[in-house]
Motif scaffolding. Structure first.
Motif, PDB file in Angstrom:
ATOM      1  N   GLU A   1       0.857  -1.180   0.000  1.00 48.48           N
ATOM      2  CA  GLU A   1       0.000   0.000   0.000  1.00 48.48           C
ATOM      3  C   GLU A   1       0.898   1.237   0.000  1.00 48.48           C
ATOM      4  N   VAL A   2       0.694   2.108  -0.976  1.00 45.77           N
ATOM      5  CA  VAL A   2       1.539   3.298  -1.094  1.00 45.77           C
ATOM      6  C   VAL A   2       1.508   4.112   0.198  1.00 45.77           C
ATOM      7  N   GLU A   3       0.348   4.236   0.809  1.00 47.67           N
ATOM      8  CA  GLU A   3       0.224   5.048   2.022  1.00 47.67           C
ATOM      9  C   GLU A   3       1.043   4.479   3.183  1.00 47.67           C
ATOM     10  N   ALA A   4       1.398   3.178   3.134  1.00 43.56           N
ATOM     11  CA  ALA A   4       2.216   2.584   4.193  1.00 43.56           C
ATOM     12  C   ALA A   4       3.643   3.118   4.190  1.00 43.56           C
ATOM     13  N   ILE A   5       4.025   3.797   3.111  1.00 47.29           N
ATOM     14  CA  ILE A   5       5.353   4.413   3.053  1.00 47.29           C
ATOM     15  C   ILE A   5       5.378   5.717   3.839  1.00 47.29           C
ATOM     16  N   PHE A   6       4.221   6.379   3.942  1.00 45.81           N
ATOM     17  CA  PHE A   6       4.178   7.727   4.518  1.00 45.81           C
ATOM     18  C   PHE A   6       3.436   7.808   5.850  1.00 45.81           C
ATOM     19  N   ASP A   7       2.767   6.733   6.252  1.00 49.87           N
ATOM     20  CA  ASP A   7       1.975   6.733   7.476  1.00 49.87           C
ATOM     21  C   ASP A   7       2.434   5.588   8.381  1.00 49.87           C
ATOM     22  N   GLU A   8       2.803   5.918   9.607  1.00 52.02           N
ATOM     23  CA  GLU A   8       3.377   4.921  10.514  1.00 52.02           C
ATOM     24  C   GLU A   8       2.390   3.822  10.874  1.00 52.02           C
ATOM     25  N   GLU A   9       1.142   4.172  11.162  1.00 50.39           N
ATOM     26  CA  GLU A   9       0.155   3.156  11.528  1.00 50.39           C
ATOM     27  C   GLU A   9      -0.112   2.201  10.367  1.00 50.39           C
ATOM     28  N   LYS A  10      -0.211   2.736   9.174  1.00 49.75           N
ATOM     29  CA  LYS A  10      -0.442   1.880   8.005  1.00 49.75           C
ATOM     30  C   LYS A  10       0.791   1.041   7.688  1.00 49.75           C
ATOM     31  N   ASN A  11       1.950   1.572   8.011  1.00 50.95           N
ATOM     32  CA  ASN A  11       3.180   0.802   7.836  1.00 50.95           C
ATOM     33  C   ASN A  11       3.190  -0.405   8.780  1.00 50.95           C
ATOM     34  N   LEU A  12       2.809  -0.173  10.029  1.00 42.82           N
ATOM     35  CA  LEU A  12       2.763  -1.275  11.001  1.00 42.82           C
ATOM     36  C   LEU A  12       1.729  -2.319  10.599  1.00 42.82           C
ATOM     37  N   ALA A  13       0.592  -1.863  10.081  1.00 42.03           N
ATOM     38  CA  ALA A  13      -0.437  -2.791   9.632  1.00 42.03           C
ATOM     39  C   ALA A  13       0.059  -3.634   8.459  1.00 42.03           C
ATOM     40  N   ALA A  14       0.797  -2.992   7.546  1.00 45.74           N
ATOM     41  CA  ALA A  14       1.339  -3.710   6.398  1.00 45.74           C
ATOM     42  C   ALA A  14       2.387  -4.730   6.830  1.00 45.74           C
ATOM     43  N   LEU A  15       3.208  -4.371   7.810  1.00 47.76           N
ATOM     44  CA  LEU A  15       4.188  -5.303   8.351  1.00 47.76           C
ATOM     45  C   LEU A  15       3.505  -6.523   8.985  1.00 47.76           C
ATOM     46  N   ALA A  16       2.453  -6.253   9.744  1.00 46.08           N
ATOM     47  CA  ALA A  16       1.711  -7.342  10.383  1.00 46.08           C
ATOM     48  C   ALA A  16       1.126  -8.285   9.344  1.00 46.08           C
ATOM     49  N   GLN A  17       0.645  -7.722   8.243  1.00 47.49           N
ATOM     50  CA  GLN A  17       0.070  -8.537   7.184  1.00 47.49           C
ATOM     51  C   GLN A  17       1.139  -9.413   6.529  1.00 47.49           C
ATOM     52  N   ILE A  18       2.339  -8.864   6.326  1.00 49.05           N
ATOM     53  CA  ILE A  18       3.429  -9.660   5.744  1.00 49.05           C
ATOM     54  C   ILE A  18       3.807 -10.816   6.658  1.00 49.05           C
ATOM     55  N   LEU A  19       3.793 -10.553   7.965  1.00 48.56           N
ATOM     56  CA  LEU A  19       4.217 -11.565   8.936  1.00 48.56           C
ATOM     57  C   LEU A  19       3.117 -12.555   9.298  1.00 48.56           C
ATOM     58  N   ALA A  20       1.882 -12.235   8.926  1.00 50.25           N
ATOM     59  CA  ALA A  20       0.749 -13.094   9.310  1.00 50.25           C
ATOM     60  C   ALA A  20       0.866 -14.475   8.688  1.00 50.25           C
TER      61      ALA A  20
END
Length: 219
Positions: free
Chosen positions: A200-219
């Protein structure tokens, strides 16, 4: 006709051709000498590049630059490590091109090039993916000599990140030329080089969305 033929064609029949060749030969030798000095004098503490015969020493980055590059690195590194696709490096990773040496903000090496990297490596191969986060002092090179050199030497994908506009430009290499696949501040960035990677492009610029994207990768 390829791009080299197009460059040579205007001077091929010129009476000045021998002089031009001599001048270029002298310039290239001077660059080789300067490049050897660059290798001898560079240190791991520096963020430094060798471009067009000159040593480029970079100043410290702004906070938003560091935040964006850090978020991209976390996402890319985590995904690549989890799926064992190669290796990801950030900041002071000196990538050696035929004429120039660059330290992109983030690079990805697939398995073949990863196998060439040893614990004591300081000069890395041409990456498969390069990411540059723009700054006022680097934008001209990121969009100029680097854009041309990355394409000419087979960097399969190139992302240019603007923290001011909160946008990602994704360029994909096709027949030796970069084509803009997307420029956006939202939506999904789908890599053509890192197999299976969608961000998600917004995960590059938003910390909460970045953490959510990381969690999804690790799920």
């Amino acid at each position: 006709m390829d791009s080299l033929d197009e460059l040579i064609r205007p001077i091929r029949h010129s009476p000045q051709l021998p002089l031009l060749v001599d001048r270029l030969t002298q310039q290239l030798q001077a660059e080789r000498d300067a490049r050897e000095r660059f290798y001898d004098e560079m240190t791991p503490e520096q963020k430094i590049e060798f471009i067009d015969g000159e040593v480029i020493l970079h100043s410290p980055a702004r906070n938003r630059h560091l935040d964006a590059s850090g978020r991209i690195y976390k996402l890319l590194h985590t995904f690549v490590a989890r799926h064992r696709l190669g290796t990801v490096k950030t900041e002071k990773c000196l990538c050696v091109f035929p004429r120039n040496d660059y330290e992109p903000d983030i690079v990805f090496f697939g398995l073949e090039k990863t196998s060439q990297v040893e614990p004591e490596t300081m000069k890395f191969p041409v990456p498969d993916l390069a990411v540059e986060v723009l700054s006022p002092s680097t934008e001209a090179r990121d969009r100029g000599v680097k854009f041309e050199d990355y394409a000419a030497n087979g960097v399969g994908e190139y992302w240019i990140i603007s923290t001011e506009e909160a946008t990602v430009e994704q360029f994909v290499l096709e027949k030796g030329t970069y084509h803009l696949r997307m420029k956006s501040s939202s939506g999904r960035l789908v890599s053509t080089v890192v197999t299976g990677l969608e961000l998600e492009v917004e995960a590059i610029f938003d910390e909460e969305k970045n953490l959510a994207a990381l969690a999804q990768i690790l799920a």
